[in-house]
Design a protein around this motif. Structure first.
Motif, PDB file in Angstrom:
ATOM      1  N   ALA A 195       3.404   7.990 -74.241  1.00 28.86           N
ATOM      2  CA  ALA A 195       3.204   8.161 -72.796  1.00 28.86           C
ATOM      3  C   ALA A 195       4.501   8.461 -72.065  1.00 28.86           C
ATOM      4  O   ALA A 195       4.543   9.323 -71.182  1.00 28.86           O
ATOM      5  CB  ALA A 195       2.566   6.895 -72.219  1.00 28.86           C
ATOM      6  N   THR A 248      -0.288  12.993 -70.051  1.00 25.74           N
ATOM      7  CA  THR A 248      -1.087  12.490 -71.167  1.00 25.74           C
ATOM      8  C   THR A 248      -2.521  12.966 -70.993  1.00 25.74           C
ATOM      9  O   THR A 248      -3.107  12.783 -69.922  1.00 25.74           O
ATOM     10  CB  THR A 248      -1.046  10.952 -71.236  1.00 25.74           C
ATOM     11  OG1 THR A 248       0.287  10.539 -71.571  1.00 25.74           O
ATOM     12  CG2 THR A 248      -2.013  10.424 -72.272  1.00 25.74           C
ATOM     13  N   THR A 278      -2.690   3.935 -73.759  1.00 28.47           N
ATOM     14  CA  THR A 278      -1.684   4.975 -73.539  1.00 28.47           C
ATOM     15  C   THR A 278      -1.813   5.575 -72.151  1.00 28.47           C
ATOM     16  O   THR A 278      -0.807   5.802 -71.462  1.00 28.47           O
ATOM     17  CB  THR A 278      -1.820   6.086 -74.600  1.00 28.47           C
ATOM     18  OG1 THR A 278      -1.802   5.511 -75.905  1.00 28.47           O
ATOM     19  CG2 THR A 278      -0.687   7.093 -74.482  1.00 28.47           C
ATOM     20  N   ALA A 331       0.947   5.563 -69.181  1.00 26.13           N
ATOM     21  CA  ALA A 331       1.387   6.791 -68.512  1.00 26.13           C
ATOM     22  C   ALA A 331       1.305   6.630 -67.001  1.00 26.13           C
ATOM     23  O   ALA A 331       2.204   7.065 -66.264  1.00 26.13           O
ATOM     24  CB  ALA A 331       0.546   7.967 -68.988  1.00 26.13           C
ATOM     25  N   ARG A 378       3.348   9.037 -64.665  1.00 32.98           N
ATOM     26  CA  ARG A 378       3.075  10.325 -65.294  1.00 32.98           C
ATOM     27  C   ARG A 378       1.657  10.774 -64.929  1.00 32.98           C
ATOM     28  O   ARG A 378       0.796   9.952 -64.611  1.00 32.98           O
ATOM     29  CB  ARG A 378       3.177  10.233 -66.816  1.00 32.98           C
ATOM     30  CG  ARG A 378       4.489   9.688 -67.339  1.00 32.98           C
ATOM     31  CD  ARG A 378       5.617  10.722 -67.216  1.00 32.98           C
ATOM     32  NE  ARG A 378       6.797  10.260 -67.944  1.00 32.98           N
ATOM     33  CZ  ARG A 378       7.793   9.566 -67.402  1.00 32.98           C
ATOM     34  NH1 ARG A 378       7.748   9.265 -66.122  1.00 32.98           N
ATOM     35  NH2 ARG A 378       8.819   9.189 -68.130  1.00 32.98           N
ATOM     36  N   VAL A 390      -2.036  11.902 -65.729  1.00 31.43           N
ATOM     37  CA  VAL A 390      -3.019  11.642 -66.781  1.00 31.43           C
ATOM     38  C   VAL A 390      -4.227  12.530 -66.541  1.00 31.43           C
ATOM     39  O   VAL A 390      -4.664  12.711 -65.400  1.00 31.43           O
ATOM     40  CB  VAL A 390      -3.458  10.164 -66.793  1.00 31.43           C
ATOM     41  CG1 VAL A 390      -4.531   9.920 -67.858  1.00 31.43           C
ATOM     42  CG2 VAL A 390      -2.255   9.252 -67.042  1.00 31.43           C
TER      43      VAL A 390
END
Length: 366
Positions: free
Chosen positions: A222, A228, A242, A246, A251, A253
């Motif tokens: 991740a 991801t 995960t 993330a 991050r 997703v």
């Protein structure tokens, strides 16, 4: 990083009670891993989180014997090692406070100035998941992303295999040392993965694929990726862990939606429903959300000899044939599409070799 520096970093990793966060804190305070072992206990005690038990463990000389043995393994097996401050350490993983102090790798991994995405999901991938994964990666291939996954059964190995087939760099992040492969049935893929990327781990050669290691592995998957993607997942599973990691790392997703009655779409549907993931229906969705600039792609797009357009793409293509070139907003206005829709259509058409982007957000038919 010199061999001497690596030796002391390895020794620090073997101090009981020193994890990645504490190791970085000690090194920052003392200046180096070597200095941690020579700094007086009174000075170390002033560091937040350092108690009497940890001070005692830092003075334990047996960590040097363990470091010597692992250093020999690294040297004898041509293992590459990246320190968290090195230039070849994954840039995004540096931003994660709990990122590994050291990363061990094999193969020919090159992450410099690369788009990196992770693809995860169930170990019981269905034909729906395989078909989506193939179409998604084929459409994304001209942008030459690095594909990261966990080398496990199901979605992981499908993603690695497709990356190899499409000549994309792929990285298997494993939950054990690089002296073994898990699952053993995947040994047949090792050579191809190392030719097209390689393997990465934070674990020493003495580490087995124990259950708790997989969760630790997931944070690397991740953390090192820009986004991801969860292809398929039941309502519980490692891929959801995960995805949550993330999100914690800020991050993007993405999750592939499925029928509400399908067992291996429940996890993805829940991620979307709880707004923990963007809906992923095509490569265009990812490119649009991540704001990737298609005109800077590494691999050239070849125009297909026989191209099938859907009705919406045909409408846009006919309009560009008449006008020659036009900005995206005007194309959307005249073709009566919202901007997000026209963006996806233009990307798909570019991947088919029918249009090309020009400076100033202009597009023209080829």
């Amino acid at each position: 990083m010199t061999e001497d520096e690596l030796f002391y970093l390895l020794a620090l990793q073997r101090v009981e009670g020193v994890g990645d966060v504490m190791a970085k804190k000690l090194i920052t305070h003392c200046g180096s891993a070597d200095a941690v072992f020579s700094t007086k206990s009174a000075q170390l005690a002033a560091i937040d989180g350092v108690g009497s038990m940890l001070l005692k463990n830092i003075k334990d000389k047996t960590v040097f014997d363990k470091a010597t043995a692992e250093l020999q393994f690294i040297n004898h097996n041509n293992i590459k090692v990246a320190y968290f401050q090195d230039v070849d350490y994954p840039e995004r993983l540096k931003q994660c406070i709990d990122g590994p102090l050291l990363l061990f790798s094999s193969g020919a991994i090159d992450l410099k100035n690369r788009k990196i995405i992770s693809i995860v999901g169930t170990r019981q991938i269905t034909s729906y998941g395989i078909d989506f994964c193939r179409k998604f990666m084929e459409d994304l291939a001209p942008l030459d992303p690095v594909i990261v996954s966990g080398f496990a059964y199901g979605v992981d190995i499908v993603a690695h295999q497709l990356a190899i087939e499409l000549n994309l760099q792929t990285i298997g992040v494993v939950a054990h040392g690089l002296n073994q492969i898990y699952p053993k049935t995947h040994k047949k893929y090792v050579a191809k993965v190392e030719e097209n990327g390689g393997f990465m781990t934070e674990f020493w050669s003495s580490s087995n694929p124990d259950k708790e290691n997989f969760v630790r592995r997931n944070r690397i998957v991740a953390g090192m990726s820009e986004a991801t993607i969860v292809i398929e997942s039941a309502d519980r599973g490692g891929s959801l862990i995960t995805a949550n990691m993330a999100n914690d790392y800020n991050r993007d997703v993405f999750a592939v939606p499925g029928r509400v009655t399908d067992k291996y779409s429940q996890g993805c549907n829940n991620l979307i429903k709880t707004q923990k993931a963007n809906v992923l229906t095509s490569a265009a969705d990812l490119v649009y959300i991540l704001n990737w600039e298609v005109q800077k792609q590494v691999k050239p797009v070849q125009k297909q000899l026989f191209v099938t357009l859907d009705d919406d793409e045909q409408l846009v293509y006919d309009y560009l044939l008449r006008t020659g070139k036009e900005v995206m907003d005007i194309i959307a206005l005249h073709c009566d599409f919202p901007i997000y829709r026209i963006s996806g259509l233009l990307l798909n058409m570019e991947l088919k070799g029918l249009v090309r982007p020009l400076p100033g957000k202009l597009f023209e038919a080829i």
